[in-house]
Motif scaffolding. Sequence first.
Motif, PDB file in Angstrom:
ATOM      1  N   THR A   1      36.454 -29.207  78.766  1.00 54.79           N
ATOM      2  CA  THR A   1      36.221 -28.382  77.585  1.00 54.79           C
ATOM      3  C   THR A   1      35.919 -29.284  76.405  1.00 54.79           C
ATOM      4  O   THR A   1      36.607 -30.288  76.189  1.00 54.79           O
ATOM      5  CB  THR A   1      37.465 -27.528  77.273  1.00 54.79           C
ATOM      6  N   GLN A   2      34.883 -28.932  75.654  1.00 51.79           N
ATOM      7  CA  GLN A   2      34.557 -29.673  74.449  1.00 51.79           C
ATOM      8  C   GLN A   2      35.226 -29.003  73.259  1.00 51.79           C
ATOM      9  O   GLN A   2      35.093 -27.805  73.055  1.00 51.79           O
ATOM     10  CB  GLN A   2      33.041 -29.723  74.245  1.00 51.79           C
TER      11      GLN A   2
ATOM     12  N   GLY B   1      34.537 -36.342  79.457  1.00 55.49           N
ATOM     13  CA  GLY B   1      33.099 -36.217  79.256  1.00 55.49           C
ATOM     14  C   GLY B   1      32.352 -35.872  80.507  1.00 55.49           C
ATOM     15  O   GLY B   1      31.139 -36.055  80.587  1.00 55.49           O
ATOM     16  N   THR B   2      33.059 -35.376  81.500  1.00 54.10           N
ATOM     17  CA  THR B   2      32.403 -34.990  82.745  1.00 54.10           C
ATOM     18  C   THR B   2      32.343 -33.476  82.864  1.00 54.10           C
ATOM     19  O   THR B   2      32.921 -32.759  82.052  1.00 54.10           O
ATOM     20  CB  THR B   2      33.163 -35.560  83.949  1.00 54.10           C
ATOM     21  N   SER B   3      31.659 -33.021  83.876  1.00 49.29           N
ATOM     22  CA  SER B   3      31.469 -31.585  84.040  1.00 49.29           C
ATOM     23  C   SER B   3      32.820 -30.894  84.199  1.00 49.29           C
ATOM     24  O   SER B   3      33.715 -31.379  84.873  1.00 49.29           O
ATOM     25  CB  SER B   3      30.609 -31.317  85.260  1.00 49.29           C
ATOM     26  N   GLY B   4      32.962 -29.765  83.536  1.00 47.39           N
ATOM     27  CA  GLY B   4      34.204 -29.021  83.607  1.00 47.39           C
ATOM     28  C   GLY B   4      35.140 -29.279  82.455  1.00 47.39           C
ATOM     29  O   GLY B   4      36.049 -28.502  82.202  1.00 47.39           O
TER      30      GLY B   4
ATOM     31  N   GLN C   1      25.920 -38.349  73.364  1.00 41.60           N
ATOM     32  CA  GLN C   1      27.284 -38.375  73.881  1.00 41.60           C
ATOM     33  C   GLN C   1      27.713 -39.810  74.147  1.00 41.60           C
ATOM     34  O   GLN C   1      26.932 -40.627  74.660  1.00 41.60           O
ATOM     35  CB  GLN C   1      27.382 -37.594  75.195  1.00 41.60           C
TER      36      GLN C   1
END
Lengths: 114, 115
Positions: free
Chosen positions: A102-103, A97-100, A48
């Motif tokens: 959506t990719q 690129g943090t938690s939560g 990442q």
Amino acid sequence: DSGVTQTPKHLITATGQRVTLRCSPRSGDLSVYWYQQSLDQGLQFLIQYYNGEERAKGNILERFSAQQFPDLHSELNLSSLELGDSALYFCASSLRGTSGDTQYFGPGTRLTVL
Amino acid sequence: DQQVKQNSPSLSVQEGRISILNCDYTNSMFDYFLWYKKYPAEGPTFLISISSIKDKNEDGRFTVFLNKSAKHLSLHIVPSQPGDSAVYFCAARSRPSYNTDKLIFGTGTRLQVFP
């Protein structure tokens, strides 16, 4: 259409060669992820990047390397290719690129090593 | 070591009935779970997610259930439609640090909805 583009769609090469896969994230997304999907396997996280800097590493071989450029596109370089490197390679992007986050995934590049 | 497992490689369901896709995980530190749907020649598309502090999340025809004690989650699709035919991937979020969002995927279940 996720807004993530990947080129090329297909790539056929020989063992020992080197290839470069390219990914353009969605407009505004700062983080890029690379995943590998081998036959009958789930997607394996490789690496990442966030705003040009490496943020997390997964099961990425030493023969593989990646970078994210100032315009935020990313390239995955695969060298000394082996038959087992044949797979689908997906790029995903997210806003921070943090938690939560959506990719969002691109359509993938199918690499065949002969 | 497969931390996220989808033990059914395929599932066939009649249109209008319920589809239930299952997923098991081994790492109790996972804090967020997602389902992605993938059509041929396309990348995975986010479908629905659930936080580990909840046991159910619903979005239209899609509901995800989480059983933390059993380390099991399931995706219910009701009613199933032919357009739901795709490969469904379960994913879990592993957070080695606060500023990254690495996903660990299962191997996928191919759902076929027939008329």
